[in-house]
Structure formats: structure tokens, C-alpha cells
Scaffold this active site. Sequence first.
Site, short mmCIF file in Angstrom:
data_model
loop_
_atom_site.label_atom_id
_atom_site.label_comp_id
_atom_site.label_asym_id
_atom_site.label_seq_id
_atom_site.Cartn_x
_atom_site.Cartn_y
_atom_site.Cartn_z
N SER A 24 -1.52 -11.08 -7.06
CA SER A 24 -2.12 -10.00 -6.26
C SER A 24 -2.95 -10.57 -5.11
CB SER A 24 -3.02 -9.13 -7.16
OG SER A 24 -3.96 -9.93 -7.86
N ASN A 111 -10.95 -8.96 -16.43
CA ASN A 111 -10.85 -7.51 -16.55
C ASN A 111 -12.12 -6.79 -16.11
OD1 ASN A 111 -8.39 -8.19 -17.55
ND2 ASN A 111 -8.82 -7.63 -19.68
N THR A 156 -4.30 34.89 13.12
CA THR A 156 -3.90 34.89 11.71
C THR A 156 -2.38 34.98 11.77
OG1 THR A 156 -4.02 37.30 11.52
CG2 THR A 156 -6.01 36.07 10.90
N HIS A 157 -1.71 34.33 10.89
CA HIS A 157 -0.23 34.25 10.91
C HIS A 157 0.28 33.70 12.23
CE1 HIS A 157 -0.64 36.92 7.44
NE2 HIS A 157 -1.45 37.64 8.22
N SER A 278 6.37 9.33 28.10
CA SER A 278 7.73 9.25 27.57
C SER A 278 8.47 8.20 28.36
CB SER A 278 8.41 10.60 27.70
OG SER A 278 9.82 10.43 27.69
N LYS A 284 5.89 13.63 31.09
CA LYS A 284 5.29 13.82 29.77
C LYS A 284 3.89 13.23 29.59
CE LYS A 284 8.15 16.00 27.05
NZ LYS A 284 8.04 15.94 25.63
N ASN A 286 2.06 13.00 26.03
CA ASN A 286 2.22 13.37 24.62
C ASN A 286 0.97 13.12 23.79
OD1 ASN A 286 4.90 14.09 25.07
ND2 ASN A 286 5.63 12.01 24.68
N GLU A 291 -0.56 13.48 16.60
CA GLU A 291 0.63 13.58 15.73
C GLU A 291 0.62 12.51 14.64
OE1 GLU A 291 4.22 15.20 18.40
OE2 GLU A 291 3.12 13.54 19.26
N TYR A 318 -7.33 -2.70 -20.87
CA TYR A 318 -6.73 -3.18 -19.63
C TYR A 318 -5.23 -3.41 -19.79
CZ TYR A 318 -5.70 -5.86 -15.46
OH TYR A 318 -5.15 -6.27 -14.28
N LYS A 326 -5.22 -1.37 -6.30
CA LYS A 326 -5.91 -1.78 -5.09
C LYS A 326 -5.16 -1.46 -3.79
CE LYS A 326 -6.60 -5.47 -7.50
NZ LYS A 326 -6.75 -4.80 -8.83
N1 ARG Z 1 -5.35 -9.42 -10.62
C1 ARG Z 1 -5.77 -8.55 -11.67
C2 ARG Z 1 -5.93 -7.13 -11.16
O1 ARG Z 1 -5.82 -6.96 -10.02
C3 ARG Z 1 -7.09 -9.02 -12.23
C4 ARG Z 1 -7.25 -8.79 -13.70
C5 ARG Z 1 -6.24 -9.55 -14.40
N2 ARG Z 1 -6.45 -9.60 -15.81
C6 ARG Z 1 -5.49 -10.03 -16.61
N3 ARG Z 1 -5.76 -10.08 -17.84
N4 ARG Z 1 -4.31 -10.31 -16.16
O2 ARG Z 1 -6.12 -6.22 -11.91
#
Ligand code: ARG
Length: 459
Positions: A24, A111, A156-157, A278, A284, A286, A291, A318, A326
Site C-alpha cells: 500500500s 493494526n 419549480t419544475h 472550443s 465558444k 464553455n 461541468e 482487522y 485509504k
Molecule cells: N497497510 C495496512 C493497511 O493499510 C496496515 C496494516 C496492516 N496490518 C496487517 N496485519 N497486515 O491497512
Amino acid sequence: VANKMWGGRFEGGPAKIMEEFTPSIGFDQRLAEQDLAGSRTHARMLAAQGIISKADMDAILTGLDTIAGEIKAGTFEFKRALEDIHLNIESRLAELAGPAAGRLHTARSRNDQVATDFRLWVRAACQRADEGLDALQQALFKQAEANITTIMPGFTHMQSAQPVTFAHHLLAYVEMFARDRGRFADASKRLNECPLGSAALAGTPFPIDRDYTAKGLGFVRAMRNSLDGVSARDFALEYLAAASICATHLSKLAGEIVQWCSPGFGFVKLSDQFTTGSSIMPQKRNPDAAELVRGKTGRVLGDFVALATTVKGLVLAYGTDLQEDKERVFDAADTLEISLAVMAGMFADLKAQPERMRALANAGYPTATDLADWLVQNCGKPFREAHHITGSIVKRAEELGVDLDKLPLSEMQAVEPAITEDVLKVLSVEASVAARMSYGGTAPDRVKEQIFFWREKLK
Ligand code: ARG
């Protein structure tokens, strides 16, 4: 080779494809600052409790400072083989601080570490959302202040309904964004409890001081239950829910801009800064920015649904599923923050076009309700009958191709003999707006009360 951080009971290393799949670090390096803060506080607590020596604590803190400097300077080498931000920092700390580094992870697990880091990050994101919303409210407020008597059609509408003032319309959004701020504030308050010390899931036999770490990291208290501490992600969902609702408000406002900029409306002109051209049609201008804000709402809502789906049905405690939390939050926060800034910028230098608004405010018999109200107040008609009479008068005006306030009195009297010249006072859009003096109504005097309220509030 086995991972040096946890490979004691392994003989071989992970499959090549796992090195691509499980890390990660590509995204959670954004938690570096929070991870360093968590580690500093944890190390101080361990020393204060006599779990590690003061010398080890000093070595750890010095090493963490060096790492902070390397990350800031962009010289820190993030390694995929070390999976995540936690192991990357710990591994570098081992190089810098030697054996002391190995003591930092006492009474802690990744964790509770990641849960703590992420809460800190989301807490800061709530604060940034609040600031972005404040800036947008300020920009909307300034436009409202300058347009208290600017009359525009109210719909409205999407049909011409009753005239309103531009200020009244803009202040409706200021209200929505105030509630959004309230939602972020609620989320921030509720998440402000510390999971650190939950360890892997069950707590730890070491005599840790959870209150110390909680306070040190600005949390109001330590989370009561360690299983909950490592597994709860409702704080992230709550942030995403607040962001989603806020994004729907932004998309609504962006939709208005797109409409207001179209030649059929022409209610506002965007500055060159927030307009694009454009590549084929030279004429144009825009409203791309609006948007895109509208379009990006899909992302933020998608982020909420994605994480809700990930955590749904997960048993305690966990599971690595949670690593998926994330990117959704980062994406939503990035999207929301830039959208808020773009909208604030757009409103800061947008030019309202009161003549266009006034011209369209008259179209479609928007003061018909005022005529019906007049019949109730002056001829003692029940509202339903007044509604019917007015309908016939509007039909006649339509046949003659004139606005209600231009329809000859004799034509109205032909439908309802009790009508007198006095009615002409209520048929203009100005009169209609000024008459709406009920609390929260669009009359400029009432709108001024809103202006006073927000001027104080947004100071
Ligand atoms: N990279 C993990 C996460 O984003 C951290 C916790 C990992 N814990 C584990 N026991 N693998 O959640």
C-alpha cells in the site's frame, strides 16, 4: 527472500505478483506525517512507563526526525518490498537508530498504528473541508450582498414560478454549505478517540498509558474497546458521507452555473480564468470548470459506496480488506477540496447580469399567484376560486401576447367584475418580490436579515 520485518517463520519470499498486489506504500505514504507523530508519542509513552529506556527513546526520536527531514526533502526511498508506510519508516529507523528501533514496535501493531494514522488524517481532512466551505460561502455571500434587489425568475419544475432575488437564491446555497460544515464538524468530533494501544486486536500485557498517547495526539480519549479500535472504519465512512452530500450540493450549484451561462439564460458571465474555449468553434466560452465539478460528484459518491461495500459484512477484527479504505478517502478528499476551491474562485469573479435576469423574470406570468392572492385579500374570494379566475385571466393575457401587468384592466374585469385598478399595484415582479415578507421569504427586507446574519456568522 522472506520479508525482513516479519519473515521469521518464512523460508521463501512472496510470489512476484504479490509484490505488485499487496503493498500500500504507493498511496499510504500520504500518512507519513501522521505515522511519525504516532511513533513519537508512542516512544515517549513507552519511556515514561519504563517499558523502554530513555536512551532508546532518544535514539528513536532522533531517527524519526531524520526520517521526517528525508521525506520532506524527497530523499526518502519508499520501498514496495516493505509493503506500507509503517514498515518503510520502521526499517529506515533501524538503519538510523540501530537496535533501539526494534523496541519502538513494543505494545503496538500495525493494526492500531494504521487506525491511528488514518484517524489523524481524516481529522485534518475535515478541517480542510471546513476551510474550503468557508471560502466558498464567503464568495457566495459577497455576490449575495451585491444583489439584494436583483430580481430573477424563480423556478419549480424548471418552469417560471415566482420571481425571487438573486441574493435569496445564493443564500440558499450558503445555508446548504453551512450544514455541510456541520456534518464535517460532527464527523471530526466523533472520530476523535484514539485506537493506539489496541495493539493487534486484544490489547497488550505491557503497562502502557493509553491516555498519554491519546492526549499527546490531540484525541479527547482512548477508544474503550481494542477490537473496535483496530477495526472501526465508520469514521472514514462518515467523512465520505459528509463529502458525498457536500458534493451533491456542489453539483447542484455547478449545474446552475452551466445553465446561467447558456445564451438562453445569460444570467452570469464567468471570467476568462474559469472559462475555456472550443478547438473548433471560435465563439465558444464553455463553463468547463462547473461541468467538471458537477461530473466529479460521481467519484465522491462512488468512493462512499466503494468503502461501504468493502467494510460490509467484515467480521472483527482487522482484515486486510481494510487497506482499501485509504485510496477512497484520499480520492474523495482531493476531489472535494479542489472542487470547493474552483467553485469559490468561480464565484469570486463571476459577473451577475441583472438586466437579463430581470427580463426573464417577467416571462411566463410569474405574478399570477399575486393576482390570486389579491382576489382573496380584496374581494373575499376563497383561494381556490381566485386561482380559477386568475387562470382565465392568464389565458386571456396569453391570447393577447402581453404580460399580466400590461393586460388592460377592462380585460381582467371582463373575467371578474370585482377587480379594480388597485390590482395593478401587485402585478409587477418588483411588487411580487417585495410582498414576500414572511420569515425566510425573498422580499429584499427579509433578505437583508439573512445578509446581517451571515455577515456576522462568516466573520
Ligand atoms: N497497510 C495496512 C493497511 O493499510 C496496515 C496494516 C496492516 N496490518 C496487517 N496485519 N497486515 O491497512
